[in-house]
Scaffold this active site. Structure first.
Site, short mmCIF file in Angstrom:
data_model
loop_
_atom_site.label_atom_id
_atom_site.label_comp_id
_atom_site.label_asym_id
_atom_site.label_seq_id
_atom_site.Cartn_x
_atom_site.Cartn_y
_atom_site.Cartn_z
CE LYS A 146 -4.33 -1.67 1.85
NZ LYS A 146 -5.51 -1.86 2.71
NE ARG A 197 -7.76 -8.52 1.09
CZ ARG A 197 -7.71 -7.70 0.06
NH1 ARG A 197 -6.72 -6.80 0.33
NH2 ARG A 197 -8.45 -7.98 -1.10
#
Length: 276
Positions: A221, A255
């Site tokens: 991210k 995840r």
């Protein structure tokens, strides 16, 4: 710390890995990469072989500013993929990344096992009742607004306190309907700017007071690649570094886009804990 996935009891006492499979053209890292049956099956086989407990399929990009996708398009994208994967890998525990109750129901009816909702039932008022009806594990994430406007909603007086309040309200609503298997995701990058993401990570152990398994979704991210002045493609090393922090703070599911590296990180974490 045990969830029932289509009759399989999965323990979350120790950390597990959830591999990401985006079947969208515009996801921030792997958009458009898996668009035919061969590439999809190869990636699923690779993630399962490398040690993923769950495969999380998304057909609606939730990156900041992503284009709205209508329900019919999301269904058209995702339901054939659920069928395809379970035809070839019938023991796969599939998680469906959707905030729409109709998509959730269609995928569970085709053999998926978990629903992963970025809005925790806020975007679709029928989601919680649908989960209660389907009797499946439910991942609820903290977010404000929608992917289209969430980055304009980062004004918090006390981000940790407000996230705790959000989950207490959403969990109470879910429990009132009889939902028992729930996992919480603090929502890194969703209605949070870079500094807030690190504040949240630095104090993530506070969320353990909720007493539900904690999922961390930080893989590649912008909180990583912007800090390192690089790109998502070059953010694997930074991701692994912060995965260890997530594990130390109590995360039970990572995840990830890169299963092998996450599994290795968990092995090292467990070895470290074994010495304590």
């Amino acid at each position: 710390m045990t969830i029932n996935c289509n009759g399989k009891l999965i323990s979350l006492d120790q950390p597990n890995v959830m591999g990401i499979l985006n079947v969208t053209p515009d996801s921030f890292f792997d958009g458009g990469k898996y668009k035919d049956e061969s590439s999809i099956l190869q990636q699923v086989e690779k993630m399962l072989f490398q040690g993923a407990t769950f495969i999380d399929i998304g057909a609606y990009s939730s990156r900041p500013g992503a284009l709205e996708v209508d329900e019919a398009t999301e269904l058209q994208r995702i339901t054939p993929i659920v069928t395809l994967i379970l035809q070839h890998f019938p023991d796969t525990i599939l998680s469906i990344d959707t905030f729409r109750s109709n998509v959730a129901k269609a995928c569970i009816e085709r053999g998926a096992a978990i629903i992963n909702d970025i809005s925790a039932g806020v975007q679709d008022k029928n989601m919680l009742s649908t989960i209660a009806e389907l009797k499946v594990p439910y991942i609820m994430m903290h977010m404000r607004g929608t992917p289209q406007n969430m980055q304009q909603k980062t004004g918090y007086e006390d981000i940790l306190k407000e996230i705790l309040f959000f989950f207490s309200e959403r969990l109470a609503a879910a429990k009132a309907l009889g939902i028992t298997d729930m996992i919480i995701d603090p929502g890194f990058g969703f209605a949070k700017h870079l500094k807030q993401n690190y504040e949240l990570l630095n104090h993530m152990e506070v969320l353990n007071v909720i007493e539900h398994p904690l999922l961390a979704g930080i893989s590649r991210k912008s909180m990583i690649y912007k800090t390192l002045n690089t790109t998502a493609e070059h953010a694997l090393n930074g991701t692994t570094a912060l995965h260890m922090v997530c594990l130390q703070k109590g995360a039970k599911i990572l995840r990830v886009h890169d299963v092998k590296e996450a599994v290795e990180c968990i092995k090292l974490f467990e070895q470290l804990n074994a010495q304590g």
